[in-house]
Design an enzyme around this catalytic site. Sequence first.
Site, PDB file in Angstrom:
ATOM      1  N   LYS A  24     -35.077-113.606   9.379  1.00  0.00           N
ATOM      2  CA  LYS A  24     -36.366-113.476  10.038  1.00  0.00           C
ATOM      3  C   LYS A  24     -37.433-114.226   9.225  1.00  0.00           C
ATOM      4  O   LYS A  24     -37.297-114.345   8.021  1.00  0.00           O
ATOM      5  CB  LYS A  24     -36.760-111.996  10.167  1.00  0.00           C
ATOM      6  CG  LYS A  24     -35.702-111.110  10.817  1.00  0.00           C
ATOM      7  CD  LYS A  24     -35.564-111.365  12.295  1.00  0.00           C
ATOM      8  CE  LYS A  24     -34.556-110.390  12.928  1.00  0.00           C
ATOM      9  NZ  LYS A  24     -34.421-110.613  14.376  1.00  0.00           N
TER      10      LYS A  24
ATOM     11  N   HIS B 119     -22.988-113.437  20.100  1.00  0.00           N
ATOM     12  CA  HIS B 119     -24.183-112.670  20.443  1.00  0.00           C
ATOM     13  C   HIS B 119     -24.231-112.487  21.956  1.00  0.00           C
ATOM     14  O   HIS B 119     -23.768-113.336  22.706  1.00  0.00           O
ATOM     15  CB  HIS B 119     -25.454-113.370  19.954  1.00  0.00           C
ATOM     16  CG  HIS B 119     -26.643-112.457  19.954  1.00  0.00           C
ATOM     17  ND1 HIS B 119     -27.378-112.186  21.091  1.00  0.00           N
ATOM     18  CD2 HIS B 119     -27.210-111.730  18.971  1.00  0.00           C
ATOM     19  CE1 HIS B 119     -28.349-111.332  20.794  1.00  0.00           C
ATOM     20  NE2 HIS B 119     -28.265-111.035  19.523  1.00  0.00           N
TER      21      HIS B 119
END
EC number: 4.1.1.39
Length: 475
Positions: A175, A294
């Site tokens: 992040k 994902h």
Amino acid sequence: MSPQTETKASVGFKAGVKDYKLTYHTPDYETKDTDILAAFRVTPQPGVPPEEAGAAVAAESSTGTWTTVWTDGLTSLDRYKGRCYHIEPVAGEESQFIAYVAYPLDLFEEGSVTNMFTSIVGNVFGFKALRALRLEDLRIPPAYSKTFQGPPHGIQVERDKLNKYGRPLLGCTIKPKLGLSAKNYGRAVYECLRGGLDFTKDDENVNSQPFMRWRDRFLFCAEAIYKAQAETGEIKGHYLNATAGTCEEMMKRAVFARELGVPIVMHDYLTGGFTANTSLAHYCRDNGLLLHIHRAMHAVIDRQKNHGIHFRVLAKALRMSGGDHIHAGTVVGKLEGEREITLGFVDLLRDDYIEKDRSRGIYFTQDWVSLPGVLPVASGGIHVWHMPALTEIFGDDSVLQFGGGTLGHPWGNAPGAVANRVALEACVQARNEGRDLAREGNEIIREAAKWSPELAAACEVWKEIKFEFPAMDTL
């Protein structure tokens, strides 16, 4: 009389529209071991009988159309048609039914999830006679699953490649997910890996944007992996997202990852598509790459209780198409996931044989006949206080992935990784000693924090953080 007219006459063709249930509702049908079985949650329009609605689903997802056609006489409908063989009401719902449909195996191309879904979840989901339709489960017969390669490697081969046993694997999504330069991104990867994580991860949004082109990211992440491995003596990996705008570009990125010698790549299998995913999975097996999957976009498909496709079906499809990891919810974090339902599809991902269990949403017994298993990934809003519950819920064969729960540590990325590794090792040791993680979890973390200042700091930061909302996906 023309030859065409003779053909129509010879098969007794009669133009017009007739009820689907006359042909496709077959309550006396005995399912075959080779049939693909489907359980649909059907909400008919007012005035449409359940038998007609269930038969319409069977017809429109197999050989039927809205009117009688003379070419029906040129084939054997009894051989190829789908059959609605059982209908049962949904408890607590006035106008919903579970319609069970059997499809003969000849309807489907071997080794193609794309073709299977095009039929079973195709145009029928827009059928006007239905207010809503949801595919709850599929039974994939061994005769069909054996036409798929499945996961590139599977759970045991991955553990052998990584030389890591007896505990869940630890990961972290880097992040902020967008905006970092490639060098700063690689730095974050290195700090997390040297702190004790097994993997770091590209966010699903990260492909090849102007602020960070894919080749630069791959190079700096590979440098971070090798440096962390040299310092820790452990095998490390970063999920390099190979998802791209074309299959050719996706494969080019996977080839470059292999040339760098990294252990794992990543794909967004729903936005990328099953054809692309299966191609990538085949390449990964042939070239020794692990494949992380994902599920971006899944909630668009699976979150509504009455319409769409349940994630257990998407999970089965992924096991067939191929992937070594897949995100599967957390039960305790910020993303959707009710415990028993989540554990049901986690077992469908990992185990070889799964018994029918309606209490966990499993409508059919599934025999995977040794198709390799997939590691479920718990990710989304989790932190060190969740570690006992995650270890107890998911067990050893899982990946526990802490993004903000690593990078949000007040002392930085490496201390955040240390905190998670210490918490995990403490939970595994306590479990192995016979302690009850569900009951004693907080005490286990507090005891470990006495000897780890990094864990103590993490415990303080996230002591009040909870995501307590009711799950939408309930039985």
